[in-house]
Scaffold this motif. Sequence first.
Motif, PDB file in Angstrom:
ATOM      1  N   ALA A 163       0.843  -1.205   0.000  1.00 48.32           N
ATOM      2  CA  ALA A 163       0.000   0.000   0.000  1.00 48.32           C
ATOM      3  C   ALA A 163       0.873   1.248   0.000  1.00 48.32           C
ATOM      4  O   ALA A 163       0.597   2.220  -0.713  1.00 48.32           O
ATOM      5  CB  ALA A 163      -0.935  -0.010   1.212  1.00 48.32           C
ATOM      6  N   MET A 164       1.937   1.216   0.773  1.00 49.45           N
ATOM      7  CA  MET A 164       2.844   2.355   0.842  1.00 49.45           C
ATOM      8  C   MET A 164       3.505   2.619  -0.504  1.00 49.45           C
ATOM      9  O   MET A 164       3.725   3.779  -0.881  1.00 49.45           O
ATOM     10  CB  MET A 164       3.894   2.096   1.934  1.00 49.45           C
ATOM     11  N   GLU A 165       3.801   1.565  -1.249  1.00 46.56           N
ATOM     12  CA  GLU A 165       4.386   1.757  -2.571  1.00 46.56           C
ATOM     13  C   GLU A 165       3.419   2.500  -3.497  1.00 46.56           C
ATOM     14  O   GLU A 165       3.834   3.348  -4.283  1.00 46.56           O
ATOM     15  CB  GLU A 165       4.795   0.411  -3.180  1.00 46.56           C
ATOM     16  N   VAL A 166       2.134   2.194  -3.388  1.00 48.65           N
ATOM     17  CA  VAL A 166       1.130   2.927  -4.181  1.00 48.65           C
ATOM     18  C   VAL A 166       1.157   4.405  -3.809  1.00 48.65           C
ATOM     19  O   VAL A 166       1.175   5.281  -4.682  1.00 48.65           O
ATOM     20  CB  VAL A 166      -0.285   2.333  -3.968  1.00 48.65           C
ATOM     21  N   LEU A 167       1.189   4.700  -2.520  1.00 48.54           N
ATOM     22  CA  LEU A 167       1.203   6.102  -2.079  1.00 48.54           C
ATOM     23  C   LEU A 167       2.482   6.807  -2.513  1.00 48.54           C
ATOM     24  O   LEU A 167       2.450   7.985  -2.884  1.00 48.54           O
ATOM     25  CB  LEU A 167       1.046   6.180  -0.558  1.00 48.54           C
ATOM     26  N   THR A 168       3.596   6.109  -2.474  1.00 51.67           N
ATOM     27  CA  THR A 168       4.862   6.701  -2.901  1.00 51.67           C
ATOM     28  C   THR A 168       4.816   7.051  -4.376  1.00 51.67           C
ATOM     29  O   THR A 168       5.216   8.142  -4.784  1.00 51.67           O
ATOM     30  CB  THR A 168       6.031   5.742  -2.599  1.00 51.67           C
ATOM     31  N   ARG A 169       4.304   6.143  -5.192  1.00 53.37           N
ATOM     32  CA  ARG A 169       4.188   6.420  -6.632  1.00 53.37           C
ATOM     33  C   ARG A 169       3.232   7.576  -6.889  1.00 53.37           C
ATOM     34  O   ARG A 169       3.500   8.440  -7.719  1.00 53.37           O
ATOM     35  CB  ARG A 169       3.676   5.193  -7.375  1.00 53.37           C
ATOM     36  N   ALA A 170       2.117   7.589  -6.167  1.00 51.13           N
ATOM     37  CA  ALA A 170       1.143   8.671  -6.339  1.00 51.13           C
ATOM     38  C   ALA A 170       1.768  10.010  -5.962  1.00 51.13           C
ATOM     39  O   ALA A 170       1.588  11.011  -6.668  1.00 51.13           O
ATOM     40  CB  ALA A 170      -0.103   8.403  -5.501  1.00 51.13           C
ATOM     41  N   THR A 171       2.516  10.027  -4.880  1.00 51.16           N
ATOM     42  CA  THR A 171       3.160  11.266  -4.432  1.00 51.16           C
ATOM     43  C   THR A 171       4.168  11.748  -5.468  1.00 51.16           C
ATOM     44  O   THR A 171       4.187  12.925  -5.823  1.00 51.16           O
ATOM     45  CB  THR A 171       3.852  11.045  -3.071  1.00 51.16           C
ATOM     46  N   ARG A 172       4.995  10.828  -5.960  1.00 54.46           N
ATOM     47  CA  ARG A 172       5.976  11.211  -6.988  1.00 54.46           C
ATOM     48  C   ARG A 172       5.280  11.793  -8.219  1.00 54.46           C
ATOM     49  O   ARG A 172       5.723  12.790  -8.767  1.00 54.46           O
ATOM     50  CB  ARG A 172       6.821  10.002  -7.392  1.00 54.46           C
ATOM     51  N   GLY A 173       4.208  11.140  -8.637  1.00 53.52           N
ATOM     52  CA  GLY A 173       3.473  11.618  -9.809  1.00 53.52           C
ATOM     53  C   GLY A 173       2.909  13.013  -9.591  1.00 53.52           C
ATOM     54  O   GLY A 173       3.005  13.880 -10.465  1.00 53.52           O
ATOM     55  N   LEU A 174       2.349  13.244  -8.423  1.00 54.50           N
ATOM     56  CA  LEU A 174       1.769  14.556  -8.142  1.00 54.50           C
ATOM     57  C   LEU A 174       2.831  15.629  -7.995  1.00 54.50           C
ATOM     58  O   LEU A 174       2.629  16.779  -8.391  1.00 54.50           O
ATOM     59  CB  LEU A 174       0.908  14.492  -6.877  1.00 54.50           C
ATOM     60  N   MET A 175       3.971  15.277  -7.447  1.00 55.15           N
ATOM     61  CA  MET A 175       5.013  16.279  -7.226  1.00 55.15           C
ATOM     62  C   MET A 175       5.727  16.675  -8.515  1.00 55.15           C
ATOM     63  O   MET A 175       6.390  17.702  -8.559  1.00 55.15           O
ATOM     64  CB  MET A 175       6.019  15.784  -6.187  1.00 55.15           C
ATOM     65  N   ARG A 176       5.562  15.883  -9.567  1.00 55.96           N
ATOM     66  CA  ARG A 176       6.117  16.299 -10.861  1.00 55.96           C
ATOM     67  C   ARG A 176       5.392  17.519 -11.392  1.00 55.96           C
ATOM     68  O   ARG A 176       5.939  18.270 -12.183  1.00 55.96           O
ATOM     69  CB  ARG A 176       6.032  15.147 -11.870  1.00 55.96           C
TER      70      ARG A 176
END
Length: 194
Positions: free
Chosen positions: A94-107
């Motif tokens: 689940a944390m990996e999903v949140l990490t990917r989502a965060t990276r995507g949004l921070m771009r």
Amino acid sequence: MTATGGRQPVRTRSQAERRRKIVKTAAALASRGGVEAMQMRTVAERAGVALGTLYRYFPSKMDLVVAVVDEELDLLQNSISRRPPHGATPAERAMEVLTRATRGLMREPELTEALIRALMLTEIPVGFGDRMTRMLLHAATGEEEISVQDPRWALGRALASAWVMEMIELLRGRSNPEEIHNRLETAAARLIDF
């Protein structure tokens, strides 16, 4: 998405392409100047469609904002489908999903801020929380669908909500990515302990 929260019906390939181009144009404008830059007339001009055509696809600016959010979630979902999370525990996945989502949004921080702000203000039903919850639970459990009556749904939803609040704090400059990651990791370990 329509005012009822469903996708606009698309009849032909050219209509689907036109809709996709409108959404991408709106996202590009919002990423440079927030929702304020996403003026319907400007979106229509840049997408190469008549203003009336734009309004047929998206009756209001908020309908268009919701479509941009949906597109961003589609990108995340596709990324997760292509490369499923591989953590050893449900919380790590689940944390990996949140990490990917965060990276995507921070771009695209301006786009992210604009979308979060617009989502908080809209009265149009948005499936954002439910979609994030489904992605988190699917990654954590491997199950395709978990019922909203399942106690795990409430836990996944709480983690998705915590993530949104952390994104707001990050965008406001009140937290840094490392602090947010650590807090979310702690929350995931406590909530997604299936």
